[in-house]
Write a protein that holds these residues in place. Structure first.
Motif, PDB file in Angstrom:
ATOM      1  N   LEU A 113       0.785  -1.236   0.000  1.00 34.87           N
ATOM      2  CA  LEU A 113       0.000   0.000   0.000  1.00 34.87           C
ATOM      3  C   LEU A 113       0.822   1.294   0.000  1.00 34.87           C
ATOM      4  O   LEU A 113       0.388   2.276  -0.621  1.00 34.87           O
ATOM      5  CB  LEU A 113      -0.998  -0.013   1.163  1.00 34.87           C
ATOM      6  CG  LEU A 113      -2.101  -1.072   1.031  1.00 34.87           C
ATOM      7  CD1 LEU A 113      -3.061  -0.995   2.211  1.00 34.87           C
ATOM      8  CD2 LEU A 113      -2.861  -0.931  -0.290  1.00 34.87           C
ATOM      9  N   PRO A 114       1.988   1.356   0.654  1.00 33.14           N
ATOM     10  CA  PRO A 114       2.754   2.610   0.557  1.00 33.14           C
ATOM     11  C   PRO A 114       3.119   2.955  -0.886  1.00 33.14           C
ATOM     12  O   PRO A 114       3.241   4.133  -1.231  1.00 33.14           O
ATOM     13  CB  PRO A 114       4.010   2.319   1.391  1.00 33.14           C
ATOM     14  CG  PRO A 114       3.582   1.267   2.355  1.00 33.14           C
ATOM     15  CD  PRO A 114       2.610   0.407   1.596  1.00 33.14           C
ATOM     16  N   SER A 115       3.287   1.932  -1.711  1.00 29.01           N
ATOM     17  CA  SER A 115       3.626   2.159  -3.123  1.00 29.01           C
ATOM     18  C   SER A 115       2.398   2.170  -4.015  1.00 29.01           C
ATOM     19  O   SER A 115       2.490   2.550  -5.187  1.00 29.01           O
ATOM     20  CB  SER A 115       4.572   1.057  -3.616  1.00 29.01           C
ATOM     21  OG  SER A 115       5.743   1.017  -2.853  1.00 29.01           O
ATOM     22  N   LEU A 116       1.255   1.729  -3.500  1.00 24.42           N
ATOM     23  CA  LEU A 116       0.044   1.526  -4.287  1.00 24.42           C
ATOM     24  C   LEU A 116       0.357   0.662  -5.512  1.00 24.42           C
ATOM     25  O   LEU A 116      -0.172   0.872  -6.598  1.00 24.42           O
ATOM     26  CB  LEU A 116      -0.566   2.868  -4.696  1.00 24.42           C
ATOM     27  CG  LEU A 116      -2.103   2.889  -4.848  1.00 24.42           C
ATOM     28  CD1 LEU A 116      -2.765   2.655  -3.500  1.00 24.42           C
ATOM     29  CD2 LEU A 116      -2.569   4.209  -5.429  1.00 24.42           C
ATOM     30  N   GLY A 117       1.279  -0.280  -5.295  1.00 29.52           N
ATOM     31  CA  GLY A 117       1.656  -1.184  -6.378  1.00 29.52           C
ATOM     32  C   GLY A 117       2.553  -0.573  -7.427  1.00 29.52           C
ATOM     33  O   GLY A 117       2.752  -1.156  -8.489  1.00 29.52           O
ATOM     34  N   GLN A 118       3.132   0.604  -7.127  1.00 28.38           N
ATOM     35  CA  GLN A 118       3.996   1.284  -8.097  1.00 28.38           C
ATOM     36  C   GLN A 118       5.440   0.830  -7.909  1.00 28.38           C
ATOM     37  O   GLN A 118       6.259   1.542  -7.324  1.00 28.38           O
ATOM     38  CB  GLN A 118       3.876   2.796  -7.929  1.00 28.38           C
ATOM     39  CG  GLN A 118       2.453   3.315  -8.028  1.00 28.38           C
ATOM     40  CD  GLN A 118       1.816   3.000  -9.373  1.00 28.38           C
ATOM     41  OE1 GLN A 118       2.214   3.534 -10.399  1.00 28.38           O
ATOM     42  NE2 GLN A 118       0.822   2.136  -9.374  1.00 28.38           N
ATOM     43  N   PHE A 119       5.765  -0.363  -8.382  1.00 29.01           N
ATOM     44  CA  PHE A 119       7.074  -0.948  -8.126  1.00 29.01           C
ATOM     45  C   PHE A 119       8.087  -0.725  -9.240  1.00 29.01           C
ATOM     46  O   PHE A 119       9.213  -1.202  -9.161  1.00 29.01           O
ATOM     47  CB  PHE A 119       6.925  -2.455  -7.870  1.00 29.01           C
ATOM     48  CG  PHE A 119       6.160  -2.776  -6.619  1.00 29.01           C
ATOM     49  CD1 PHE A 119       6.538  -2.229  -5.409  1.00 29.01           C
ATOM     50  CD2 PHE A 119       5.059  -3.627  -6.660  1.00 29.01           C
ATOM     51  CE1 PHE A 119       5.839  -2.522  -4.242  1.00 29.01           C
ATOM     52  CE2 PHE A 119       4.356  -3.933  -5.511  1.00 29.01           C
ATOM     53  CZ  PHE A 119       4.747  -3.378  -4.294  1.00 29.01           C
ATOM     54  N   GLN A 120       7.705  -0.008 -10.290  1.00 34.95           N
ATOM     55  CA  GLN A 120       8.614   0.181 -11.418  1.00 34.95           C
ATOM     56  C   GLN A 120       9.883   0.918 -10.985  1.00 34.95           C
ATOM     57  O   GLN A 120      10.963   0.689 -11.516  1.00 34.95           O
ATOM     58  CB  GLN A 120       7.911   0.961 -12.530  1.00 34.95           C
ATOM     59  CG  GLN A 120       8.583   0.842 -13.888  1.00 34.95           C
ATOM     60  CD  GLN A 120       8.526  -0.569 -14.463  1.00 34.95           C
ATOM     61  OE1 GLN A 120       7.492  -1.211 -14.406  1.00 34.95           O
ATOM     62  NE2 GLN A 120       9.638  -1.066 -14.987  1.00 34.95           N
ATOM     63  N   GLN A 121       9.732   1.784  -9.984  1.00 37.59           N
ATOM     64  CA  GLN A 121      10.873   2.540  -9.469  1.00 37.59           C
ATOM     65  C   GLN A 121      11.288   2.055  -8.084  1.00 37.59           C
ATOM     66  O   GLN A 121      12.021   2.750  -7.375  1.00 37.59           O
ATOM     67  CB  GLN A 121      10.523   4.044  -9.404  1.00 37.59           C
ATOM     68  CG  GLN A 121      10.057   4.650 -10.706  1.00 37.59           C
ATOM     69  CD  GLN A 121      11.094   4.519 -11.811  1.00 37.59           C
ATOM     70  OE1 GLN A 121      12.282   4.649 -11.570  1.00 37.59           O
ATOM     71  NE2 GLN A 121      10.630   4.237 -13.029  1.00 37.59           N
ATOM     72  N   GLY A 122      10.813   0.884  -7.692  1.00 42.39           N
ATOM     73  CA  GLY A 122      11.106   0.396  -6.351  1.00 42.39           C
ATOM     74  C   GLY A 122       9.954   0.692  -5.415  1.00 42.39           C
ATOM     75  O   GLY A 122       8.856   1.047  -5.837  1.00 42.39           O
ATOM     76  N   ILE A 123      10.199   0.571  -4.102  1.00 42.18           N
ATOM     77  CA  ILE A 123       9.139   0.779  -3.114  1.00 42.18           C
ATOM     78  C   ILE A 123       9.090   2.246  -2.720  1.00 42.18           C
ATOM     79  O   ILE A 123      10.093   2.833  -2.320  1.00 42.18           O
ATOM     80  CB  ILE A 123       9.394  -0.094  -1.870  1.00 42.18           C
ATOM     81  CG1 ILE A 123       9.342  -1.579  -2.264  1.00 42.18           C
ATOM     82  CG2 ILE A 123       8.357   0.186  -0.792  1.00 42.18           C
ATOM     83  CD1 ILE A 123       9.634  -2.530  -1.127  1.00 42.18           C
ATOM     84  N   LEU A 124       7.927   2.850  -2.847  1.00 45.38           N
ATOM     85  CA  LEU A 124       7.733   4.247  -2.465  1.00 45.38           C
ATOM     86  C   LEU A 124       7.357   4.338  -0.995  1.00 45.38           C
ATOM     87  O   LEU A 124       6.933   3.361  -0.379  1.00 45.38           O
ATOM     88  CB  LEU A 124       6.634   4.874  -3.325  1.00 45.38           C
ATOM     89  CG  LEU A 124       6.781   4.745  -4.845  1.00 45.38           C
ATOM     90  CD1 LEU A 124       5.578   5.384  -5.544  1.00 45.38           C
ATOM     91  CD2 LEU A 124       8.075   5.374  -5.318  1.00 45.38           C
ATOM     92  N   SER A 125       7.500   5.526  -0.405  1.00 41.05           N
ATOM     93  CA  SER A 125       7.151   5.710   1.006  1.00 41.05           C
ATOM     94  C   SER A 125       5.703   6.139   1.184  1.00 41.05           C
ATOM     95  O   SER A 125       5.141   6.032   2.274  1.00 41.05           O
ATOM     96  CB  SER A 125       8.078   6.743   1.649  1.00 41.05           C
ATOM     97  OG  SER A 125       8.002   7.973   0.951  1.00 41.05           O
TER      98      SER A 125
END
Length: 313
Positions: free
Chosen positions: A162-174
Motif C-alpha cells: 500500500l505505501p507504493s500503491l503497487g507502483q514498483f517500477q521505481q522500487g518501493i515508495l514511502s
C-alpha cells in the motif's frame, strides 16, 4: 481450547519482516514464546535492539542456527509449535527444520514460511514462480514426513504493497503517488491485501485450533479484496484529486519483468501474479482441506485497506 494450556511457540526468523508481529501477538495472547536467534544477530545493532525488546516482553531467546542440527533439535524439544518466518532466499533450508522436527518427535504443529499467495495455485512467472515452487516443495516434504501443519495464505502485506500503491517500477515508495499512477492489465483483477498485525493475529489464533490442523488457512478478509482500480479510486477519494492513469498491458509488464534488475523484477512478478493473473482470487476453496479466517474468527477486527490508506493522507 477453553481452560486448556496454551501451546509453547517457537518462532524461527523472529527478527525478519513478519517476525516482530508474530512474536508480539504470541506474547499478547499469553503463549509461552521462544525465539531462535543466531549468535551473529546479537552483533547486529538493529536485530540486537529487537532481541532486547523481545526479552523485555518475556520471550525466551534461544541461540541456534538452521545449520546447527543439535541446537535446532534442542530448541524444538522445548516447545509444541514451530512458526517459521525465514526469508524467501532461505526457504529450502526448511528441510533442516523438518528433519529436526522429525527427530524431536514432539511438535503438534508446524507453520512453514509461506505468508503470501497459495503456492499450489499460481500462474506466476520469473522469480515469483521460482520462489513459489520452492515453497511448494517444502509443503510436499512436510506431508511426506507426516508432520502436522498449517499453511498460512496471508496474501499481500499492507505494509509492502500500500505505501507504493503497487507502483514498483521505481522500487518501493514511502507513500502513494499523488499525480500519476500505473495500472497493470485492465485494473479489474482483484487481489487481497492484509495488515501484518492482522496476519499475526489470525496465525496465532490458528495455533491451537483443531479446525486448522493439516489445512490451508486463507486470510481473505472481505473488505481487503480489491483491484488496482479499486485502490486508485479509494486513494483519489482520500486526497480529493483525480490521478493520471496509464494502463500497462500484460505483454509490456512481462517485458518490464524481464528487463528490470533485482529486486524490482521480483516485485513486478508478484504484481503480475496477483493483479493480472488473479492468483489470489481466481478459485473457490475446497472445504475438505482449506479454511478461511472470516468464517473461523468473525470476532477479529481487522484493518481494512481503506483504513490503512488513511495513514498516508
Amino acid at each position: 481450547m477453553a481452560m486448556a494450556e496454551k501451546s509453547k511457540i517457537l518462532v524461527i526468523g523472529a527478527t525478519g519482516y513478519m517476525g516482530k508481529s508474530i512474536v508480539e501477538e504470541s506474547v499478547r495472547t499469553e503463549h509461552p514464546t521462544f525465539a531462535l536467534v543466531r549468535e551473529i544477530s546479537l552483533s547486529d545493532p538493529t536485530k540486537n535492539k529487537l532481541i532486547t525488546h523481545f526479552k523485555a516482553l518475556g520471550v525466551n531467546i534461544l541461540l541456534g542456527d538452521l545449520n546447527d542440527h543439535i541446537s535446532l533439535v534442542g530448541a524444538i524439544k522445548q516447545v509444541d509449535v514451530v512458526i517459521c518466518l525465514i526469508s524467501s532466499s532461505q526457504v529450502s533450508d526448511q528441510t533442516k527444520i523438518i528433519a529436526a522436527i522429525k527427530e524431536a518427535g514432539n511438535i503438534k504443529r508446524f507453520f512453514p514460511s509461506e505468508f503470501g499467495s497459495d503456492v499450489d495455485r499460481t500462474k506466476a512467472v520469473g522469480l515469483a514462480k521460482s520462489a513459489f515452487s520452492l515453497k511448494a516443495q517444502i509443503r510436499r516434504a512436510i506431508e511426506a514426513d507426516g508432520i502436522p501443519y498449517t499453511y498460512i495464505v496471508s496474501n499481500c502485506f499492507s505494509g509492502f504493497f500500500l505505501p507504493s500503491l503497487g507502483q514498483f517500477q521505481q522500487g518501493i515508495l514511502s507513500s502513494p503517488p499523488r499525480d500519476k499512477v500505473l495500472i497493470y492489465g485492465d485494473g479489474n483483477v482483484k487481489g487481497i491485501i492484509n495488515a501484518e498485525e492482522d496476519i499475526a493475529a489470525y496465525t496465532i489464533r490458528a495455533v491451537d485450533d483443531s479446525r486448522t490442523l493439516n489445512k490451508v488457512l486463507y486470510i481473505n478478509c472481505p473488505e481487503n479484496i480489491v483491484s488496482m482500480n479499486d485502490l486508485v479510486t479509494l486513494w483519489e477519494k482520500k486526497i480529493g484529486k483525480t490521478l493520471e492513469k496509464t494502463y500497462v498491458s500484460e505483454e509490456q509488464l512481462l517485458k518490464n519483468i524481464e528487463d528490470s534488475p533485482a529486486p524490482i523484477n521480483m516485485y513486478l512478478s508478484l504484481t503480475h501474479s496477483v493483479f493480472v493473473k488473479g492468483d489470489q482470487t481466481s478459485f473457490t476453496l475446497n472445504p475438505a482441506y482449506e479454511v478461511e479466517v472470516s468464517e473461523l474468527y468473525p470476532d477479529v477486527k481487522y484493518t481494512s485497506v481503506e483504513e490503512y490508506l488513511d495513514k498516508f493522507v
